[in-house]
Design an enzyme around this catalytic site. Structure first.
Site, PDB file in Angstrom:
ATOM      1  N   HIS A  46       0.842  -1.193   0.000  1.00 26.03           N
ATOM      2  CA  HIS A  46       0.000   0.000   0.000  1.00 26.03           C
ATOM      3  C   HIS A  46       0.881   1.249   0.000  1.00 26.03           C
ATOM      4  CE1 HIS A  46      -2.397  -3.269   1.715  1.00 26.03           C
ATOM      5  NE2 HIS A  46      -3.469  -2.624   1.295  1.00 26.03           N
ATOM      6  N   HIS A 280      -4.042   3.340  -3.547  1.00 22.36           N
ATOM      7  CA  HIS A 280      -4.187   2.786  -2.197  1.00 22.36           C
ATOM      8  C   HIS A 280      -3.410   1.492  -1.993  1.00 22.36           C
ATOM      9  CE1 HIS A 280      -6.043   1.456   1.557  1.00 22.36           C
ATOM     10  NE2 HIS A 280      -6.222   0.280   0.971  1.00 22.36           N
ATOM     11  N   GLU A 428     -18.411  -3.578  24.399  1.00 23.71           N
ATOM     12  CA  GLU A 428     -17.635  -4.806  24.570  1.00 23.71           C
ATOM     13  C   GLU A 428     -16.384  -4.830  23.698  1.00 23.71           C
ATOM     14  OE1 GLU A 428     -21.964  -5.724  25.401  1.00 23.71           O
ATOM     15  OE2 GLU A 428     -20.863  -4.806  23.730  1.00 23.71           O
ATOM     16  N   HIS A 490     -29.612 -14.503  24.558  1.00 22.86           N
ATOM     17  CA  HIS A 490     -28.566 -14.351  25.559  1.00 22.86           C
ATOM     18  C   HIS A 490     -27.946 -15.685  25.976  1.00 22.86           C
ATOM     19  CE1 HIS A 490     -30.070 -10.318  25.680  1.00 22.86           C
ATOM     20  NE2 HIS A 490     -29.294  -9.968  26.688  1.00 22.86           N
TER      21      HIS A 490
END
Length: 682
Positions: A46, A280, A428, A490
């Protein structure tokens, strides 16, 4: 948001000599040349980001970054995180030019087998690389953790006239980093905590792989960060004087993290590819490489050219780094004379050493008690926290459920960083990546909790912790359908198998309170990788292990014979909450005159690492009748039960009901284990 550095900004802590703009621009040209040549030689890589951000990086590394190339682990160095890891040749060129042990031959072997210059920066592989980056956003969040660790240590150990811990964390982030949800989570927390020594250099080039960022990304990034509570500025990333002034202003801001939006041109200097997506992630090609070098004023040949003035800069960087480190060493020596106890504690934390006798703090639990393993974990933490000062933990908004807040510990806040508990909020993924950053910084042993089902939300951070071999403790509670009424959203099913599939992550699912204490012991002893503790919501009986040959510390080998029978006909193996179920099934089989060995297997990862002789002792090859029982997907157990064995598990999602009902309805019962045992013996 400031368009220019504020004239009212307070003075920085050190005076810099006047900017040598020609030197900085020359160094930037050299960086561009090295990046183009390395990518071209590798036929892979890159070039766009290194060419676009070379001016910004040259200003930072020549003027502001405090580091010692000959001692990459100097504790009070500034940290530089290339969150946009695809631009790795920018970092490799900087490391080479500033005197790190990264010779030109390694740049020439970019992306090749065995080189020190892999496609993306790898922690522990290349001197000077602070963290492994590439998955976008991870480095950004790691840097938040580094800045938190710096401030926590400074709060604990700095004294008037003795700024023992006093460094900045710099991040180079791309548009892609700031599109990822992880960066939003981490930036929000960083602003909330007022991490004034965190400075993000945003490569605002308006280009992504697909084309212009306007295809999918039209927000005003500095305004978003301003809303998070950050100090923000915009600057022309190719104007070295403006970049230098902006960095001075960023360093002067002590109450807020800073985002410096650097407007750049991707592939700067390439006549036909600059400013386009084609710059890129692919080599420029021989003809465009020639044109770019001519446009930049670089010699077309030889490749990997470094002018004499850049080599002179290398010598200066090495000298300046040694002087900075020597000055800090003198400060630490004076600190040790003035504050000997604090100095010893500081050195111990930097070494990662656990205090002598810490294991004596581990509690034991009497058979006959009934205790959820999450509650047992909380009691273990209550006992360990006073004994292990570097433990810094938190939860993603589930403190009471995860039992991760030790008794008496105060929270880290914007105004007081002396506590040891972090309220991560419902973040999280950021929690996992921030803990990785804390561990990488050093001086902190991080742990954090959430429900096991939400390990999905932080899996990339789990993987990165394992890839880097960092000691990070992940506490996952509510580990199965045993959480009951919350239902299938859950109730984790596939998660244990998923965690066990991550190389380098040790997953431990203890069967009772004593195994939970042993799980913490194993996690704290293990310094070469992360550990996941998987804990129940429901109460479990404390098992009588007096007959186990390994007692009292049975868990360290991953699996052990919990209860034996002479010449066993069948082996029943289980983890966690299903271990008592296997014991009951063995009792009932005995009444049928079937001899069953019961194996508690809290960690298949630890068991797999044992010598073959031990594994054969626990699971004798001649006993082919085997049953594994676990309230989760069965994949993990196939190789242990063999062709004749059976697995009592779950191959479907759960339901909303009391957990006792769920175990009965889904066939996780002693009767089901007995039937499976008899089938395996047939």
């Amino acid at each position: 948001m400031d368009l220019l550095p504020s004239p009212a900004a307070p003075a920085t802590e050190r005076a810099l000599p006047p900017l040598d703009a020609p030197l900085v621009r020359g160094l930037a040209r050299t960086i561009r040349g090295l990046a183009m040549d390395a990518v071209e030689k590798a036929r892979s890589g890159h070039p766009g980001l290194p060419m676009g951000m070379a001016d910004v990086a040259a200003v930072l590394w020549t003027r502001h970054l405090r580091h010692d190339p000959r001692d990459p682990q100097w504790p009070d160095r500034d940290r530089f995180v290339l969150s946009a890891g695809h631009g790795s040749m920018l970092l490799y060129a900087l490391l080479h030019l500033t005197g790190y042990d990264l010779p030109m031959e390694e740049l020439m072997r970019f992306r090749q087998w065995g080189s020190k210059t892999p496609g993306y920066p790898e922690y522990g592989h290349t001197p000077g690389v602070e963290t492994t980056t590439g998955p976008l956003g991870q480095g950004f969040a790691n840097a938040v953790g580094m800045a938190m660790a710096e401030r926590w240590l400074a709060e604990r150990f700095n004294r008037d006239g003795f700024p023992l811990v006093d460094h900045h964390t710099y991040v180079l982030a791309s548009d892609g980093d700031l599109m990822e949800g992880l960066s939003h989570e981490a930036a929000s927390l960083a602003g909330h905590l007022g991490l004034g020594k965190l400075i993000v250099l945003y490569d605002d080039n308006g280009i992504s792989i697909d084309g212009p960022t306007s295809l999918a990304f039209t927000e005003d990034v500095p305004m978003r960060f301003e809303a998070y509570g950050w100090h923000t500025m915009r600057v022309d990333g190719h104007d070295v004087e403006a970049v230098d002034e902006a960095l001075e202003a960023a360093r002067a801001e002590t109450n807020r993290p800073t985002l410096l939006a650097c407007r750049t041109v991707i592939g700067f200097g390439s006549p036909n590819k600059a400013g386009s997506a084609s710059a890129h992630g692919a080599p420029l090609g021989p003809e465009e490489l020639r044109l770019a070098k001519e446009a930049l004023g670089l010699p077309v040949a030889p490749p990997f050219f470094v002018p004499d003035d850049a080599r002179a800069f290398t010598e200066n960087a090495v000298r300046d780094g040694a002087e900075r480190r020597a000055a800090w060493t003198r400060l630490r020596e004076a600190y040790a004379e003035a504050f000997p106890d604090e100095a010893r504690a500081f050195d111990a934390l930097l070494r990662g050493a656990l205090p002598d006798g810490w294991e004596a703090a581990l509690p034991t639990f009497a058979p006959g008690e009934a205790l959820a393993t999450r509650a047992a974990s909380g009691k273990v933490l209550d006992a360990l926290a006073p004994a292990i000062p570097q433990l810094v933990g938190g939860s993603a908004d589930l403190s009471g459920s995860n039992k991760t807040r030790p008794a008496g510990e105060t929270s880290l806040t914007r105004d007081d960083f002396s506590g040891r508990y972090v309220h991560y909020g419902v973040r999280e993924h950021a929690m996992g990546a921030i803990m990785n950053g804390m561990s990488l910084h050093g001086g902190v042993l991080p742990f954090g909790g959430t429900f096991l089902v939400f390990s999905d939300y932080m899996r990339p951070a789990l993987r990165m912790a394992a890839l880097m071999g960092r000691q990070v403790l992940f506490v996952f509670t509510h580990d199965s359908i045993g959480l009951g009424e919350d239902g299938p959203t859950h109730q984790p099913i596939e998660h244990l198998s998923s965690l066990r599939a991550i190389p380098g992550l040790v997953t431990i699912r203890p069967a009772d309170a004593n195994e939970t204490a042993e799980a913490w012991r194993a996690a704290l002893r293990r310094t070469d990788g992360p550990t996941a503790l998987v804990l129940t919501r429901q109460k479990l009986p404390v098992l009588d292990r007096s007959a186990a040959a390994c007692a009292p510390n049975c868990l360290e080998r991953g699996a052990y014979v919990l209860r034996d029978a002479p010449a066993p006909q069948v082996i029943l193996m289980a983890s966690g909450s299903e271990t008592p179920l296997a014991l009951e099934a063995a009792d009932r089989l005995a009444r049928r005159r079937v001899r069953a060995r019961v194996v508690s297997a809290p960690s298949l990862d630890l068991f797999d690492a044992q010598p073959a002789a031990y594994r054969a002792y626990v699971l004798p090859p001649d006993v082919r009748a085997r049953v594994a029982v676990e309230a989760g997907a069965p994949q993990s157990w196939r190789r242990y039960v063999g062709d004749y064995g059976e697995i009592v598990g779950l191959d479907h999602f759960g339901a909303s009901a009391p957990y006792e009902t769920l175990y009965e309805r889904f066939g996780l019962t002693p009767d089901a284990v007995i039937e499976a045992a008899l089938r395996s013996m047939a």
